[in-house]
Write an enzyme that holds these catalytic residues in place. Structure first.
Site, mmCIF file in Angstrom:
data_model
loop_
_atom_site.group_PDB
_atom_site.id
_atom_site.type_symbol
_atom_site.label_atom_id
_atom_site.label_comp_id
_atom_site.label_asym_id
_atom_site.label_seq_id
_atom_site.Cartn_x
_atom_site.Cartn_y
_atom_site.Cartn_z
ATOM 1 N N LYS A 42 0.827 -1.189 0.000
ATOM 2 C CA LYS A 42 0.000 0.000 0.000
ATOM 3 C C LYS A 42 0.870 1.251 0.000
ATOM 4 O O LYS A 42 0.390 2.345 -0.285
ATOM 5 C CB LYS A 42 -0.879 0.051 1.275
ATOM 6 N N GLY A 43 2.121 1.083 0.368
ATOM 7 C CA GLY A 43 2.995 2.236 0.647
ATOM 8 C C GLY A 43 3.160 3.229 -0.486
ATOM 9 O O GLY A 43 3.357 4.409 -0.249
ATOM 10 N N GLU A 98 7.319 2.175 -6.427
ATOM 11 C CA GLU A 98 7.439 1.709 -5.043
ATOM 12 C C GLU A 98 7.795 2.889 -4.141
ATOM 13 O O GLU A 98 8.402 3.871 -4.592
ATOM 14 C CB GLU A 98 8.504 0.592 -4.996
ATOM 15 N N ASP A 99 7.408 2.786 -2.882
ATOM 16 C CA ASP A 99 7.685 3.880 -1.949
ATOM 17 C C ASP A 99 9.164 3.978 -1.601
ATOM 18 O O ASP A 99 9.745 5.056 -1.622
ATOM 19 C CB ASP A 99 6.817 3.755 -0.672
ATOM 20 N N ASP A 102 14.720 -0.232 0.230
ATOM 21 C CA ASP A 102 15.367 -0.371 1.537
ATOM 22 C C ASP A 102 16.358 -1.540 1.448
ATOM 23 O O ASP A 102 17.385 -1.407 0.799
ATOM 24 C CB ASP A 102 14.254 -0.574 2.572
ATOM 25 N N LYS A 130 17.294 4.106 0.336
ATOM 26 C CA LYS A 130 18.088 4.056 1.573
ATOM 27 C C LYS A 130 19.263 3.122 1.322
ATOM 28 O O LYS A 130 19.237 1.956 1.739
ATOM 29 C CB LYS A 130 17.227 3.433 2.681
ATOM 30 N N PHE A 153 13.961 5.455 10.057
ATOM 31 C CA PHE A 153 12.649 4.873 9.773
ATOM 32 C C PHE A 153 11.700 6.032 9.560
ATOM 33 O O PHE A 153 11.465 6.842 10.454
ATOM 34 C CB PHE A 153 12.152 3.945 10.888
ATOM 35 N N VAL A 154 11.191 6.142 8.338
ATOM 36 C CA VAL A 154 10.355 7.286 7.987
ATOM 37 C C VAL A 154 8.906 6.863 7.742
ATOM 38 O O VAL A 154 8.635 5.725 7.354
ATOM 39 C CB VAL A 154 10.898 8.010 6.738
ATOM 40 N N ASP A 160 4.023 3.789 6.292
ATOM 41 C CA ASP A 160 3.349 3.542 7.560
ATOM 42 C C ASP A 160 4.281 2.992 8.632
ATOM 43 O O ASP A 160 5.384 2.548 8.356
ATOM 44 C CB ASP A 160 2.240 2.513 7.363
#
Ligand code: XMP
Ligand code: MG
Length: 175
Positions: A42-43, A98-99, A102, A130, A153-154, A160
């Site tokens: 969902k990000g 994609e958000d 990572d 990141k 962590f954002v 979320d």
């Protein structure tokens, strides 16, 4: 500012400007094509909706549900594909949205999954990168990156923590 946020890392205005730049770049790169965006739920939804509306060429969209995080802030190391795309991927110019890139486990999985459906081309657009968190051996190299950030962590703008904070209009560092 939300009381659970210690500071704003990327402001609403910075997001607005950068997302427009990304859309302009993608529109230029895909001139004469008709790309299919695949938004990872969902990000990426909030980022995607702004990016998609700023596109200058005809394009379509689909959604893929994948998650590598449980209720924690640390990757589970395995990806759960809970919703596949419904559009035909074969022969299409696909852009994965994609958000965040990572550890890279999610994007690596999604790319392999979509590649097996034989798109004409496959590229990746991430809002955040990141690099310090990358899992050894993973090398996705997104074609489009909004911002490269330190390993905080954002949350916010779709991201979320245990499903909360997605509605915040900025990217903030969680307390
Ligand atoms: P991987 O490790 O697979 O992670 O590259 C990608 C997914 O992990 C989530 N993620 C985050 N979510 N704040 C979040 O809210 C973060 O700082 C963060 N880092 C990773 C994200 O959902 C992404 O799809
Ligand atoms: Mg996600």
């Amino acid at each position: 500012m939300h009381p659970d946020i210690s500071s704003v890392l990327i402001s609403e205005e910075q997001l607005r400007v950068r997302v427009k730049e990304l859309a302009a770049q993608i529109s230029a790169d895909y001139q004469g094509k008709h790309p299919l965006f695949v938004c990872i739920l969902k990000g990426a939804v909030v980022f995607f909706s702004d990016l998609f509306r700023a596109m200058k060429i005809d394009c379509t969209c689909d959604f893929l549900g994948a998650c590598s995080y449980g209720a924690d802030t640390c990757s589970s190391g395995r990806v759960d594909l809970y919703k596949d795309v419904t559009e035909q991927i074969k022969g299409r110019d696909v852009i994965v949205v994609e958000d965040i890139y990572d550890t890279g486990i999610t994007l690596d999985f999604v790319k392999t999954h979509l590649q097996s459906k034989q798109p004409a081309s496959l590229s990746v657009c991430v809002l955040l990168d990141k690099p310090a968190r990358r899992k050894p051996g993973i090398d996705v190299r997104p074609e489009y990156v909004g911002f490269t950030i330190d390993p905080y962590f954002v949350v916010g703008y779709g991201l979320d923590c245990d499903q909360e904070y997605r509605h915040l209009p900025y990217i903030g560092i969680k307390k």
